[in-house]
Design an enzyme around this catalytic site. Structure first.
Site, PDB file in Angstrom:
ATOM      1  N   GLY A  21       0.765  -1.422   0.009  1.00  0.00           N
ATOM      2  CA  GLY A  21      -0.029   0.039   0.159  1.00  0.00           C
ATOM      3  C   GLY A  21       0.773   1.273  -0.135  1.00  0.00           C
ATOM      4  N   GLU A  58       3.960  -6.757   1.505  1.00  0.00           N
ATOM      5  CA  GLU A  58       3.449  -6.982   0.143  1.00  0.00           C
ATOM      6  C   GLU A  58       3.417  -5.741  -0.905  1.00  0.00           C
ATOM      7  OE1 GLU A  58      -0.455  -8.716   1.195  1.00  0.00           O
ATOM      8  OE2 GLU A  58       0.479  -9.873   2.472  1.00  0.00           O
ATOM      9  N   GLY A  88       3.626  -3.632  -3.640  1.00  0.00           N
ATOM     10  CA  GLY A  88       3.620  -3.768  -5.386  1.00  0.00           C
ATOM     11  C   GLY A  88       3.935  -2.224  -6.030  1.00  0.00           C
ATOM     12  N   ARG A  89       2.871  -1.619  -6.001  1.00  0.00           N
ATOM     13  CA  ARG A  89       3.162  -0.111  -6.481  1.00  0.00           C
ATOM     14  C   ARG A  89       4.462   0.775  -6.262  1.00  0.00           C
ATOM     15  NH1 ARG A  89      -1.370   3.134  -7.740  1.00  0.00           N
ATOM     16  NH2 ARG A  89      -2.626   2.171  -6.124  1.00  0.00           N
ATOM     17  N   ARG A 124      -5.776   3.409 -15.772  1.00  0.00           N
ATOM     18  CA  ARG A 124      -5.906   4.367 -14.405  1.00  0.00           C
ATOM     19  C   ARG A 124      -6.755   5.545 -14.561  1.00  0.00           C
ATOM     20  NH1 ARG A 124      -2.376   5.631 -11.429  1.00  0.00           N
ATOM     21  NH2 ARG A 124      -3.362   4.645  -9.489  1.00  0.00           N
ATOM     22  N   TYR A 170      -9.826   5.700 -12.253  1.00  0.00           N
ATOM     23  CA  TYR A 170      -9.676   6.041 -11.058  1.00  0.00           C
ATOM     24  C   TYR A 170      -9.643   7.648 -11.113  1.00  0.00           C
ATOM     25  CZ  TYR A 170      -8.198   1.341 -10.178  1.00  0.00           C
ATOM     26  OH  TYR A 170      -7.546  -0.136 -10.196  1.00  0.00           O
ATOM     27  N   CYS A 224     -13.324   4.867 -29.011  1.00  0.00           N
ATOM     28  CA  CYS A 224     -14.536   5.424 -29.259  1.00  0.00           C
ATOM     29  C   CYS A 224     -15.171   5.480 -27.727  1.00  0.00           C
ATOM     30  CB  CYS A 224     -15.246   4.551 -30.022  1.00  0.00           C
ATOM     31  SG  CYS A 224     -15.402   2.882 -29.605  1.00  0.00           S
ATOM     32  N   GLU A 225     -14.680   6.373 -26.916  1.00  0.00           N
ATOM     33  CA  GLU A 225     -15.351   6.562 -25.435  1.00  0.00           C
ATOM     34  C   GLU A 225     -14.711   7.789 -25.272  1.00  0.00           C
ATOM     35  OE1 GLU A 225     -16.186   3.988 -22.640  1.00  0.00           O
ATOM     36  OE2 GLU A 225     -15.699   1.890 -23.546  1.00  0.00           O
TER      37      GLU A 225
HETATM   38  N1  LLP Z   1      -1.739  -6.937  -0.809  1.00  0.00           N
HETATM   39  C1  LLP Z   1      -2.871  -7.018  -1.015  1.00  0.00           C
HETATM   40  C2  LLP Z   1      -3.547  -8.123  -0.145  1.00  0.00           C
HETATM   41  C3  LLP Z   1      -3.490  -6.455  -2.115  1.00  0.00           C
HETATM   42  O1  LLP Z   1      -4.865  -6.347  -2.187  1.00  0.00           O
HETATM   43  C4  LLP Z   1      -2.684  -5.486  -2.853  1.00  0.00           C
HETATM   44  C5  LLP Z   1      -3.292  -4.617  -3.790  1.00  0.00           C
HETATM   45  C6  LLP Z   1      -1.346  -5.358  -2.382  1.00  0.00           C
HETATM   46  C7  LLP Z   1      -0.763  -6.142  -1.520  1.00  0.00           C
HETATM   47  C8  LLP Z   1      -0.360  -4.386  -2.989  1.00  0.00           C
HETATM   48  O2  LLP Z   1      -0.923  -3.171  -2.979  1.00  0.00           O
HETATM   49  P1  LLP Z   1       0.214  -1.674  -3.588  1.00  0.00           P
HETATM   50  O3  LLP Z   1       1.493  -2.075  -2.492  1.00  0.00           O
HETATM   51  O4  LLP Z   1       0.382  -2.135  -4.886  1.00  0.00           O
HETATM   52  O5  LLP Z   1      -0.462  -0.390  -3.118  1.00  0.00           O
HETATM   53  N2  LLP Z   1      -5.302  -1.183  -9.669  1.00  0.00           N
HETATM   54  C9  LLP Z   1      -5.338  -0.034  -8.660  1.00  0.00           C
HETATM   55  C10 LLP Z   1      -4.571  -0.670  -7.251  1.00  0.00           C
HETATM   56  C11 LLP Z   1      -5.230  -1.896  -6.811  1.00  0.00           C
HETATM   57  C12 LLP Z   1      -4.426  -2.747  -5.455  1.00  0.00           C
HETATM   58  C13 LLP Z   1      -5.060  -3.858  -5.374  1.00  0.00           C
HETATM   59  N3  LLP Z   1      -4.437  -4.516  -4.098  1.00  0.00           N
HETATM   60  C14 LLP Z   1      -4.454   1.099  -9.154  1.00  0.00           C
HETATM   61  O6  LLP Z   1      -4.283   1.222 -10.043  1.00  0.00           O
HETATM   62  O7  LLP Z   1      -4.387   1.999  -8.191  1.00  0.00           O
END
Ligand code: LLP
Length: 434
Positions: free
Chosen positions: A238, A288, A290-291, A327, A331, A358-359
């Site tokens: 997150g 965990e 990701g981003r 995105r 969002y 086309c949107e």
């Molecule tokens: N762990 C769990 C259980 C999750 O559901 C997620 C993300 C993460 C870790 C990783 O979160 P991060 O570190 O990436 O914030 N598509 C959206 C973001 C969706 C996140 C879903 N879950 C966007 O483009 O902003």
């Protein structure tokens, strides 16, 4: 910080001129910086020093197997959410044994695949899921390692579509019911209680919600350690990244110039606030993110098709679209847009930057101030490394974009642009229509 900077007039990824990549592979193309990913990983690990740490990169953010291999080489496991993602980890030659399996709807086949590959742990989201995991483990004659995802009911103060830790969304088991869920888990013969998990949302720009959630859950974590001997606590992902000043945020000077109370979240701030809370637990801590790991490591390079001057409004029509980077449409998220070739003698332009789909939702930015760019010139969408390619689609029979990984002065195509033949390979005309 990241490795996208102007060298002379041209935007470079590490030491490679992005125009060179655009000309070679065409557009739209995602370009990633291996050094930025390695820096992010290392900074996160350093920020958490003092903990028994396991970083499980949330591969939903970007699951190209080259990136998985890169993170695996750095020591990461993965936070994965499907059988497909398990297969990607295997295809990358990486380790499922250091990975955790999240998600609210794991199928029997996915659970079996995870167990056969000795998954580190399942992150369980409901009691019916526990029963299913127990059943599959029993069939295989193994014990399934699990942690229950506890929903701490903390407001992450992020976009409604990416907040997950409030009691009114579909994730996890509310803290007040979590003890009963663990009691239920303990009764299953093929379940081994291994840890506890939480994840409160994505793109958090302050450390406070993380601190609040960890504080709220800590007494329960201590009870679980005493009752079941759990060995790990996953605090989810997150951590947010910089979108608004994305290019400038590549430089340390930009960070130094931010007022202390408005500085975006860094791994150092995150670690300084959380390590003192987590260390006394004496547990392995799983992260965990990701981003944070990949978001600022990637850009989407696109070519200008036309500059359409309308009555009171200009439209910069580019060859990337909402199918490539959804995105902004999904969002209303902001991605900085910069020219690959900067020219201070050009006039300024205010335009909506749009794709050819086309949107009217196929819009990357409204009334954006840019340097004037013309047909055939290139632009880059910054901070597109996370949830870019992985959320892309083939809408309007557009091809999935190409992906390129840069390493210092070299680069390689890590995913070729999809061909039309690949796209329709599974389609057929049924006999009754012939
Ligand atoms: N762990 C769990 C259980 C999750 O559901 C997620 C993300 C993460 C870790 C990783 O979160 P991060 O570190 O990436 O914030 N598509 C959206 C973001 C969706 C996140 C879903 N879950 C966007 O483009 O902003």
């Amino acid at each position: 910080m990241h490795h996208f900077n102007y060298v002379g007039p041209n935007l470079h990824c590490e030491s490679v001129d992005l125009v060179e990549i655009a000309r070679l592979y065409g557009t739209p193309t995602y370009v990633y910086s291996a050094a930025t990913m390695a820096d992010n990983y290392t900074r996160l690990a350093k920020g958490m020093v003092g903990l028994d740490l396991q970083i499980c990169y949330a591969m939903k953010a970007n699951s190209n197997i080259a990136l998985l291999r890169h993170f695996s080489n750095l020591g990461a496991g993965f936070d994965l959410v499907s059988g497909g993602e398990i297969k990607r980890v295997l295809a990358a030659g990486a380790n499922v044994k250091r990975s955790v399996f999240a998600g609210i709807g794991k199928t029997e086949a996915e659970i079996q695949l995870a167990l056969e590959n000795e998954i580190f742990s399942f992150h369980v989201e409901s009691e019916p899921e526990l029963a299913r995991i127990n059943h599959v483990a029993g069939k295989l004659g193994v014990k399934a390692p699990i942690a229950i995802r506890v929903n701490p009911d903390v407001d992450a103060h992020t976009h409604a579509k990416i907040t997950t830790g409030k009691s009114d969304n579909k994730f996890g088991i509310p803290l007040k019911h979590a003890a009963a869920a663990y009691e239920a888990a303990a009764k299953y013969p093929n379940i081994q209680i291994k840890g506890v998990q939480m994840h409160i949302g994505s793109q958090l720009t302050s450390v406070n919600p993380f601190v609040e959630a960890v504080r709220k859950i800590t007494p329960f974590v201590e009870q679980l350690k005493a009752a079941y001997g759990i060995t790990y606590f996953s605090i989810g992902g997150g951590m947010g990244i910089v979108y608004k000043d994305a290019l400038a945020s590549g430089q340390q000077s930009w960070w130094d110039a931010q007022p202390a109370d408005q500085r975006p979240l860094t791994p150092e701030t995150y670690g300084a606030a959380l390590v003192p809370l987590l260390q006394p637990l004496g547990l392995k801590i799983v992260l965990e993110h990701g981003r944070f790991m990949v978001g600022n490591s990637g850009v989407l390079v696109s070519k200008v098709e036309h500059l359409k001057r309308g009555a009171g409004k200009n439209f910069l029509i580019v060859d990337a679209a909402m199918n490539d980077l959804v995105r902004p449409a999904m969002y209303e998220s902001y991605h900085e847009i910069v020219p690959l070739h900067r020219d201070s003698s050009r006039r300024a332009l205010t335009a909506d930057v749009v794709g050819p789909i086309c949107e009217s939702g196929d819009c990357f930015a409204k009334d954006r101030q840019l340097q004037e760019v013309g047909e055939g010139e290139y632009i880059a969408f910054m901070s597109a490394g996370a949830y870019g390619y992985t959320m892309a689609s083939r809408y309007n029979t557009r091809a999935m974009a190409a992906e390129v990984l840069v390493h210092g002065g070299t680069f390689e195509l890590i995913n070729a642009r999809e061909t039309f033949e690949q796209q329709i390979a599974g389609e057929k005309i049924p006999a009754f229509l012939k």
